[in-house]
Design a protein around this motif. Structure first.
Motif, PDB file in Angstrom:
ATOM      1  N   HIS A  37       0.824  -1.210   0.000  1.00 34.90           N
ATOM      2  CA  HIS A  37       0.000   0.000   0.000  1.00 34.90           C
ATOM      3  C   HIS A  37       0.860   1.263   0.000  1.00 34.90           C
ATOM      4  CE1 HIS A  37      -3.536   2.505   1.275  1.00 34.90           C
ATOM      5  NE2 HIS A  37      -4.117   1.686   0.423  1.00 34.90           N
ATOM      6  N   ALA A  38       0.429   2.312   0.725  1.00 35.73           N
ATOM      7  CA  ALA A  38       1.113   3.599   0.688  1.00 35.73           C
ATOM      8  C   ALA A  38       2.564   3.500   1.128  1.00 35.73           C
ATOM      9  CB  ALA A  38       0.365   4.610   1.554  1.00 35.73           C
ATOM     10  N   LEU A  39       2.859   2.568   2.029  1.00 33.56           N
ATOM     11  CA  LEU A  39       4.238   2.407   2.476  1.00 33.56           C
ATOM     12  C   LEU A  39       5.147   2.092   1.304  1.00 33.56           C
ATOM     13  CD1 LEU A  39       6.519   2.124   4.480  1.00 33.56           C
ATOM     14  CD2 LEU A  39       5.704  -0.185   5.011  1.00 33.56           C
ATOM     15  N   GLY A  40       4.689   1.248   0.387  1.00 33.55           N
ATOM     16  CA  GLY A  40       5.505   0.895  -0.768  1.00 33.55           C
ATOM     17  C   GLY A  40       5.873   2.108  -1.602  1.00 33.55           C
ATOM     18  N   TYR A  41       4.896   2.999  -1.826  1.00 34.88           N
ATOM     19  CA  TYR A  41       5.158   4.194  -2.636  1.00 34.88           C
ATOM     20  C   TYR A  41       6.029   5.196  -1.885  1.00 34.88           C
ATOM     21  CZ  TYR A  41       1.632   2.188  -5.667  1.00 34.88           C
ATOM     22  OH  TYR A  41       0.943   1.334  -6.493  1.00 34.88           O
ATOM     23  N   ALA A  42       5.854   5.291  -0.563  1.00 33.61           N
ATOM     24  CA  ALA A  42       6.721   6.164   0.236  1.00 33.61           C
ATOM     25  C   ALA A  42       8.163   5.662   0.180  1.00 33.61           C
ATOM     26  CB  ALA A  42       6.229   6.224   1.675  1.00 33.61           C
ATOM     27  N   LEU A  43       8.338   4.345   0.262  1.00 35.41           N
ATOM     28  CA  LEU A  43       9.684   3.773   0.173  1.00 35.41           C
ATOM     29  C   LEU A  43      10.320   4.069  -1.185  1.00 35.41           C
ATOM     30  CD1 LEU A  43       9.047   0.273   1.819  1.00 35.41           C
ATOM     31  CD2 LEU A  43      10.343   2.158   2.819  1.00 35.41           C
ATOM     32  N   MET A  44       9.529   3.974  -2.251  1.00 32.10           N
ATOM     33  CA  MET A  44      10.043   4.228  -3.592  1.00 32.10           C
ATOM     34  C   MET A  44      10.538   5.665  -3.751  1.00 32.10           C
ATOM     35  SD  MET A  44       7.405   2.245  -6.135  1.00 32.10           S
ATOM     36  CE  MET A  44       8.266   2.813  -7.586  1.00 32.10           C
ATOM     37  N   ALA A  45       9.922   6.592  -3.021  1.00 26.93           N
ATOM     38  CA  ALA A  45      10.270   8.011  -3.155  1.00 26.93           C
ATOM     39  C   ALA A  45      11.340   8.457  -2.166  1.00 26.93           C
ATOM     40  CB  ALA A  45       9.006   8.860  -2.981  1.00 26.93           C
ATOM     41  N   SER A  46      11.924   7.536  -1.421  1.00 27.82           N
ATOM     42  CA  SER A  46      12.920   7.883  -0.406  1.00 27.82           C
ATOM     43  C   SER A  46      14.149   8.545  -1.029  1.00 27.82           C
ATOM     44  CB  SER A  46      13.350   6.628   0.370  1.00 27.82           C
ATOM     45  OG  SER A  46      12.270   6.091   1.101  1.00 27.82           O
ATOM     46  N   ARG A  47      14.764   9.431  -0.253  1.00 24.14           N
ATOM     47  CA  ARG A  47      15.917  10.201  -0.731  1.00 24.14           C
ATOM     48  C   ARG A  47      17.186   9.367  -0.761  1.00 24.14           C
ATOM     49  NH1 ARG A  47      19.510  13.565   1.933  1.00 24.14           N
ATOM     50  NH2 ARG A  47      18.465  13.026   3.876  1.00 24.14           N
ATOM     51  N   THR A  48      17.371   8.497   0.218  1.00 21.79           N
ATOM     52  CA  THR A  48      18.536   7.615   0.312  1.00 21.79           C
ATOM     53  C   THR A  48      18.074   6.253   0.817  1.00 21.79           C
ATOM     54  OG1 THR A  48      18.988   8.192   2.620  1.00 21.79           O
ATOM     55  CG2 THR A  48      20.034   9.563   0.929  1.00 21.79           C
ATOM     56  N   LEU A  49      18.949   5.265   0.768  1.00 22.22           N
ATOM     57  CA  LEU A  49      18.602   3.961   1.318  1.00 22.22           C
ATOM     58  C   LEU A  49      18.490   4.026   2.840  1.00 22.22           C
ATOM     59  CD1 LEU A  49      20.668   1.432  -0.840  1.00 22.22           C
ATOM     60  CD2 LEU A  49      18.241   2.020  -1.009  1.00 22.22           C
ATOM     61  N   TRP A  50      19.215   4.940   3.468  1.00 24.65           N
ATOM     62  CA  TRP A  50      19.063   5.092   4.915  1.00 24.65           C
ATOM     63  C   TRP A  50      17.663   5.612   5.246  1.00 24.65           C
ATOM     64  CZ3 TRP A  50      20.166   3.359   9.319  1.00 24.65           C
ATOM     65  CH2 TRP A  50      19.984   4.088  10.489  1.00 24.65           C
ATOM     66  N   GLU A  51      17.185   6.575   4.469  1.00 26.44           N
ATOM     67  CA  GLU A  51      15.818   7.066   4.665  1.00 26.44           C
ATOM     68  C   GLU A  51      14.816   5.940   4.401  1.00 26.44           C
ATOM     69  OE1 GLU A  51      13.250  10.134   2.191  1.00 26.44           O
ATOM     70  OE2 GLU A  51      14.745  11.201   3.416  1.00 26.44           O
ATOM     71  N   PHE A  52      15.091   5.120   3.395  1.00 24.44           N
ATOM     72  CA  PHE A  52      14.272   3.933   3.107  1.00 24.44           C
ATOM     73  C   PHE A  52      14.193   3.040   4.345  1.00 24.44           C
ATOM     74  CE2 PHE A  52      14.162  -0.542   2.015  1.00 24.44           C
ATOM     75  CZ  PHE A  52      13.258  -0.663   0.961  1.00 24.44           C
ATOM     76  N   CYS A  53      15.350   2.775   4.962  1.00 29.74           N
ATOM     77  CA  CYS A  53      15.387   1.899   6.138  1.00 29.74           C
ATOM     78  C   CYS A  53      14.633   2.519   7.322  1.00 29.74           C
ATOM     79  CB  CYS A  53      16.832   1.602   6.530  1.00 29.74           C
ATOM     80  SG  CYS A  53      17.730   0.577   5.345  1.00 29.74           S
ATOM     81  N   LEU A  54      14.827   3.810   7.543  1.00 30.13           N
ATOM     82  CA  LEU A  54      14.129   4.485   8.640  1.00 30.13           C
ATOM     83  C   LEU A  54      12.616   4.434   8.443  1.00 30.13           C
ATOM     84  CD1 LEU A  54      16.379   7.656   9.050  1.00 30.13           C
ATOM     85  CD2 LEU A  54      16.123   5.790  10.711  1.00 30.13           C
ATOM     86  N   ARG A  55      12.201   4.646   7.203  1.00 30.08           N
ATOM     87  CA  ARG A  55      10.762   4.621   6.902  1.00 30.08           C
ATOM     88  C   ARG A  55      10.211   3.201   7.097  1.00 30.08           C
ATOM     89  NH1 ARG A  55      10.910   7.982   2.722  1.00 30.08           N
ATOM     90  NH2 ARG A  55       9.852   9.686   3.789  1.00 30.08           N
ATOM     91  N   LEU A  56      10.955   2.199   6.645  1.00 25.94           N
ATOM     92  CA  LEU A  56      10.514   0.818   6.804  1.00 25.94           C
ATOM     93  C   LEU A  56      10.428   0.442   8.280  1.00 25.94           C
ATOM     94  CD1 LEU A  56       9.752  -1.789   5.311  1.00 25.94           C
ATOM     95  CD2 LEU A  56      12.175  -2.410   5.311  1.00 25.94           C
ATOM     96  N   GLU A  57      11.386   0.895   9.080  1.00 25.26           N
ATOM     97  CA  GLU A  57      11.357   0.616  10.506  1.00 25.26           C
ATOM     98  C   GLU A  57      10.125   1.239  11.160  1.00 25.26           C
ATOM     99  OE1 GLU A  57      14.467   1.102  14.225  1.00 25.26           O
ATOM    100  OE2 GLU A  57      14.075   2.859  12.973  1.00 25.26           O
ATOM    101  N   ARG A  58       9.863   2.493  10.821  1.00 22.84           N
ATOM    102  CA  ARG A  58       8.763   3.208  11.468  1.00 22.84           C
ATOM    103  C   ARG A  58       7.401   2.583  11.150  1.00 22.84           C
ATOM    104  NH1 ARG A  58       7.593   9.739  11.293  1.00 22.84           N
ATOM    105  NH2 ARG A  58       5.576   9.657  12.340  1.00 22.84           N
ATOM    106  N   TYR A  59       7.218   2.144   9.899  1.00 17.46           N
ATOM    107  CA  TYR A  59       5.905   1.667   9.466  1.00 17.46           C
ATOM    108  C   TYR A  59       5.852   0.151   9.275  1.00 17.46           C
ATOM    109  CZ  TYR A  59       5.124   6.625   8.530  1.00 17.46           C
ATOM    110  OH  TYR A  59       4.998   7.981   8.660  1.00 17.46           O
ATOM    111  N   PHE A  60       6.808  -0.560   9.840  1.00 17.49           N
ATOM    112  CA  PHE A  60       6.887  -1.995   9.586  1.00 17.49           C
ATOM    113  C   PHE A  60       5.628  -2.741  10.017  1.00 17.49           C
ATOM    114  CE2 PHE A  60       8.300  -6.368  10.539  1.00 17.49           C
ATOM    115  CZ  PHE A  60       8.824  -6.691   9.286  1.00 17.49           C
ATOM    116  N   ALA A  61       4.934  -2.248  11.035  1.00 13.17           N
ATOM    117  CA  ALA A  61       3.725  -2.933  11.508  1.00 13.17           C
ATOM    118  C   ALA A  61       2.645  -2.999  10.430  1.00 13.17           C
ATOM    119  CB  ALA A  61       3.174  -2.252  12.753  1.00 13.17           C
TER     120      ALA A  61
END
Length: 333
Positions: A85-109
């Protein structure tokens, strides 16, 4: 006592990838889903969930019907950003892979409540720890770790081999070669937790597909989903209410408490039990939103200040300097 494995925890949209992997293997997916007692993939709603037990049963039948003990690795090739869902698109738009990881951690549930993703970083390495809350089948582990790596490689548009992979599962009888093909690294099996480790130098490279406004838009949707999934999680509910109320200029503890149907005292008490408070949570949320807004050049500093609920740009600038040690204009530059 309720068995945690029987509680809804995994996003149901994930089964769409399982269905596509079955069809690619020449196995009709309908009878497999019927045998597992699961509805065939339908609309992609993040609030539609499956239990860990249902997913385990589904994967067991998939392995039986396909004869493929590495079926989880196959599923990873068919997981699309839209399946989360929206998490997938937010991950795709991440600025760096570190931001990708932070976003995945925050919304992993949103992806799964059967495990917790925890990040660790130092000067040399970045580690993603997957701590299970309930026993997970090996196919679930295979599919998710392989998917994360595929997703990161897609965004980086370059080879990306982790320096270390840890899996809780045992190695299938056929050997570990398919894992090396998928991960680019030979994993260690039988670990206490799932683990992916990267060289820290790779993780801060800018990504060509970065789009801060799209990331922030989908973050809002993901934040709302997380609050709905976590009705008992007062931090997630409070954060979602703060995001909703900030631009109104009336984001006070009293207002947020009313939104949540609580008294101010009860709200503060429950936040305190989670190791935070309303002021800390509001500051953290404002800071995170500010960093996203500053990456959107069409927004002026004054507009950002009002979006964050400040009365003027100077108040925002003082707060931002307190958070980061820099002026907003310096960070934007």
């Amino acid at each position: 006592m309720t068995d945690p494995a029987a509680l809804p925890s995994v996003i149901a949209g994930y089964t769409g990838a399982i269905g596509r992997a079955l069809e690619a293997a020449g196995v009709p997916s309908g009878p497999v889903f019927a045998a597992a007692g699961i509805e065939p993939p339908g609309r992609n709603d993040p609030l539609e969930r499956l239990s860990t037990r249902q997913v385990t049963d589904l994967f067991r039948i998939c392995v039986e019907r396909t004869g493929d003990p590495y079926f989880g690795l196959s599923v990873a090739r068919y997981i699309h950003a839209s399946n989360i869902h929206a998490l997938g698109y937010a991950l795709m738009a991440s600025r760096t892979l570190w931001e990708f990881c932070l976003r995945l951690e925050r919304y992993f549930a949103i992806v799964s409540q059967a495990a917790v993703l925890r990040l660790e970083r130092d000067e040399q390495r970045v580690l993603l720890h997957f701590d299970p809350r309930t026993p997970l089948c090996g196919e679930t582990e295979d599919a998710f770790q392989a998917f994360v790596l595929r997703f990161m490689r897609l965004l980086l548009n370059a080879p990306l081999a982790p320096s270390r992979i840890g899996l809780m599962r045992a190695c299938p009888a056929g050997g570990a070669e398919p894992y090396y093909d998928a991960f680019g690294t030979m994993p260690t099996f039988g670990c206490r937790e799932g683990l992916i480790e990267f060289d820290a130098a790779l993780i801060d490279q800018p990504l060509a597909g970065s789009c801060p406004d799209l990331a922030q838009f989908n973050d809002r949707i993901a934040n709302d989903c997380l609050a709905k999934l976590s009705r008992s999680d007062i931090v997630a509910r409070t954060r979602a209410a703060i995001v909703e109320q900030l631009s109104s200029g009336h984001c006070t503890r009293g207002q947020i408490a009313r939104e949540l149907g609580l008294s101010q005292t009860v709200l503060q008490q429950r936040l305190g039990e989670r190791g935070t408070g309303f002021h800390e949570l509001m500051e953290e949320t404002r800071r995170e939103l500010a960093m996203g807004y500053l990456r959107q050049p069409e927004l002026s500093i004054t507009e950002i200040a009002f979006l964050l609920g400040f009365t003027d740009a100077s108040n925002f600038s003082r707060a931002f300097k307190r958070w980061t040690g820099q002026a907003p204009s310096s960070v934007r530059a």
